[in-house]
Design a protein around this motif. Structure first.
Motif, PDB file in Angstrom:
ATOM      1  N   VAL A  83      -4.272  -3.927  13.653  1.00 49.74           N
ATOM      2  CA  VAL A  83      -3.579  -2.788  13.297  1.00 49.74           C
ATOM      3  C   VAL A  83      -3.286  -2.907  11.630  1.00 49.74           C
ATOM      4  CG1 VAL A  83      -2.123  -0.829  13.579  1.00 49.74           C
ATOM      5  CG2 VAL A  83      -3.022  -2.009  15.560  1.00 49.74           C
ATOM      6  N   VAL A  84      -3.664  -2.094  10.668  1.00 58.18           N
ATOM      7  CA  VAL A  84      -3.341  -2.156   9.528  1.00 58.18           C
ATOM      8  C   VAL A  84      -2.253  -0.960   9.137  1.00 58.18           C
ATOM      9  CG1 VAL A  84      -3.862  -1.898   6.891  1.00 58.18           C
ATOM     10  CG2 VAL A  84      -5.348  -3.192   8.765  1.00 58.18           C
ATOM     11  N   ASP A  85      -0.983  -1.126   9.190  1.00 61.74           N
ATOM     12  CA  ASP A  85       0.065  -0.245   9.100  1.00 61.74           C
ATOM     13  C   ASP A  85       0.822  -0.658   7.671  1.00 61.74           C
ATOM     14  OD1 ASP A  85       1.527  -2.259   9.811  1.00 61.74           O
ATOM     15  OD2 ASP A  85       2.307  -1.426  11.533  1.00 61.74           O
ATOM     16  N   GLN A  86       0.407  -1.497   6.876  1.00 67.26           N
ATOM     17  CA  GLN A  86       1.213  -1.316   5.603  1.00 67.26           C
ATOM     18  C   GLN A  86       0.095  -1.031   4.268  1.00 67.26           C
ATOM     19  OE1 GLN A  86       4.360  -2.301   5.380  1.00 67.26           O
ATOM     20  NE2 GLN A  86       4.343  -2.385   7.561  1.00 67.26           N
ATOM     21  N   PRO A  87       0.876  -0.521   3.507  1.00 66.26           N
ATOM     22  CA  PRO A  87      -0.295  -0.192   2.153  1.00 66.26           C
ATOM     23  C   PRO A  87      -0.574  -1.772   1.573  1.00 66.26           C
ATOM     24  CG  PRO A  87       1.869   0.271   1.729  1.00 66.26           C
ATOM     25  CD  PRO A  87       1.968   0.052   3.233  1.00 66.26           C
ATOM     26  N   PRO A  88      -1.559  -1.787   0.736  1.00 62.26           N
ATOM     27  CA  PRO A  88      -2.167  -3.149   0.146  1.00 62.26           C
ATOM     28  C   PRO A  88      -1.121  -3.481  -0.810  1.00 62.26           C
ATOM     29  CG  PRO A  88      -3.367  -1.478  -0.707  1.00 62.26           C
ATOM     30  CD  PRO A  88      -2.531  -0.722   0.502  1.00 62.26           C
ATOM     31  N   SER A  89      -1.225  -4.736  -1.319  1.00 58.44           N
ATOM     32  CA  SER A  89      -0.119  -5.428  -2.321  1.00 58.44           C
ATOM     33  C   SER A  89      -0.413  -4.432  -3.749  1.00 58.44           C
ATOM     34  CB  SER A  89      -0.240  -6.732  -2.425  1.00 58.44           C
ATOM     35  OG  SER A  89      -1.737  -7.011  -2.902  1.00 58.44           O
ATOM     36  N   ASN A  90      -1.651  -4.049  -3.736  1.00 54.85           N
ATOM     37  CA  ASN A  90      -2.212  -3.378  -5.113  1.00 54.85           C
ATOM     38  C   ASN A  90      -2.534  -1.933  -4.747  1.00 54.85           C
ATOM     39  OD1 ASN A  90      -3.111  -2.542  -7.557  1.00 54.85           O
ATOM     40  ND2 ASN A  90      -4.300  -4.144  -8.138  1.00 54.85           N
ATOM     41  N   PRO A  91      -1.688  -1.132  -4.816  1.00 55.94           N
ATOM     42  CA  PRO A  91      -2.003   0.523  -4.467  1.00 55.94           C
ATOM     43  C   PRO A  91      -3.068   1.102  -5.616  1.00 55.94           C
ATOM     44  CG  PRO A  91       0.053   0.423  -4.784  1.00 55.94           C
ATOM     45  CD  PRO A  91      -0.384  -0.902  -4.719  1.00 55.94           C
ATOM     46  N   GLU A  92      -3.123   0.316  -6.694  1.00 55.85           N
ATOM     47  CA  GLU A  92      -4.024   1.113  -7.627  1.00 55.85           C
ATOM     48  C   GLU A  92      -5.493   0.825  -7.273  1.00 55.85           C
ATOM     49  OE1 GLU A  92      -2.353   2.657 -10.206  1.00 55.85           O
ATOM     50  OE2 GLU A  92      -0.674   2.240  -9.378  1.00 55.85           O
ATOM     51  N   LYS A  93      -5.932  -0.152  -6.296  1.00 58.76           N
ATOM     52  CA  LYS A  93      -7.220  -0.235  -5.951  1.00 58.76           C
ATOM     53  C   LYS A  93      -7.575   0.202  -4.567  1.00 58.76           C
ATOM     54  CE  LYS A  93      -8.328  -4.131  -9.042  1.00 58.76           C
ATOM     55  NZ  LYS A  93      -8.925  -5.426  -9.053  1.00 58.76           N
TER      56      LYS A  93
END
Length: 164
Positions: A83-93
Motif C-alpha cells: 500500500v502506497v499511502d505517502q506522497p513521493p519525496s519529490n512531488p514535482e515528478k
C-alpha cells in the motif's frame, strides 16, 4: 495437441490506500454477507431431494465455487500488495498515485491517475502503472514532452500539472 501458456503476471504489487480498502471491503462482503446467503440456499435446495435435476442446487454450488475462487484470489493478492499511502519525496515528478493533467498536440486536455493494476477504471481515467502511458510518464515533470507508444501508434503529450 495442447498449447502451453505461461501464467499471466499479476502486475506491479502496488496499490493506493483507497484501492486496498475497496479490495478488503469486497472480501468482507463476499465472505460475511454473500457466501452465508448462498450456503443457506444450497442447503435448502439439497434438502428437497434429488440433486441431479435440482437447478437451484446446481446454480447455488456454482455460485459458491465462484465466490470461493474470488475470496482465495483476494486473500492472496492482499497479502502480496504494498500500500502506497505517502506522497513521493519529490512531488514535482510523476510517480505512482499521481494525478497528471496532459495536453495533446491539438490542445485537448486529458487527466489520468496512475494506480495499481487492481484499481484500473477507464471511466475515472485511472490507468495502470504497467500501461504504456504510465511508463512514459513516470519520472517526468511539468512542461516535459511525453511520447506514448501504444498499439494505435505514437501520441505526443505535454505535462500541464501533477498532483498527489
Amino acid at each position: 495437441m495442447s498449447r502451453y501458456r505461461p501464467p499471466r503476471s499479476a502486475g506491479t504489487p502496488l496499490i493506493t490506500a483507497d484501492g486496498a480498502q475497496r479490495l478488503r471491503d469486497e472480501l468482507h462482503e463476499l465472505w460475511n454477507v454473500r457466501r452465508p446467503v448462498v450456503t443457506q440456499a444450497v442447503s435448502e435446495a439439497a434438502a428437497q431431494g434429488d440433486r441431479s435435476e435440482n437447478a437451484e442446487y446446481t446454480y447455488g454450488k456454482k455460485m459458491l465455487r465462484e465466490i470461493d475462487s474470488r475470496v482465495r484470489f483476494l486473500r492472496k493478492r492482499l497479502e502480496n500488495l504494498k500500500v502506497v499511502d505517502q506522497p513521493p519525496s519529490n512531488p514535482e515528478k510523476v510517480y505512482f498515485s499521481a494525478r497528471v493533467t496532459l495536453e495533446d498536440e491539438d490542445g485537448v486536455p486529458l487527466q489520468v491517475r496512475i494506480v495499481g493494476p487492481d484499481e484500473i477504471d477507464p471511466k475515472r481515467q485511472h490507468i495502470s502503472i504497467d500501461s504504456p502511458m504510465a511508463r512514459a510518464l513516470v519520472g517526468k515533470q511539468v512542461d516535459d514532452e511525453v511520447t506514448v507508444r501504444a498499439p494505435a501508434g505514437e501520441k505526443l503529450y505535454w505535462i500541464v500539472s501533477i498532483e498527489y
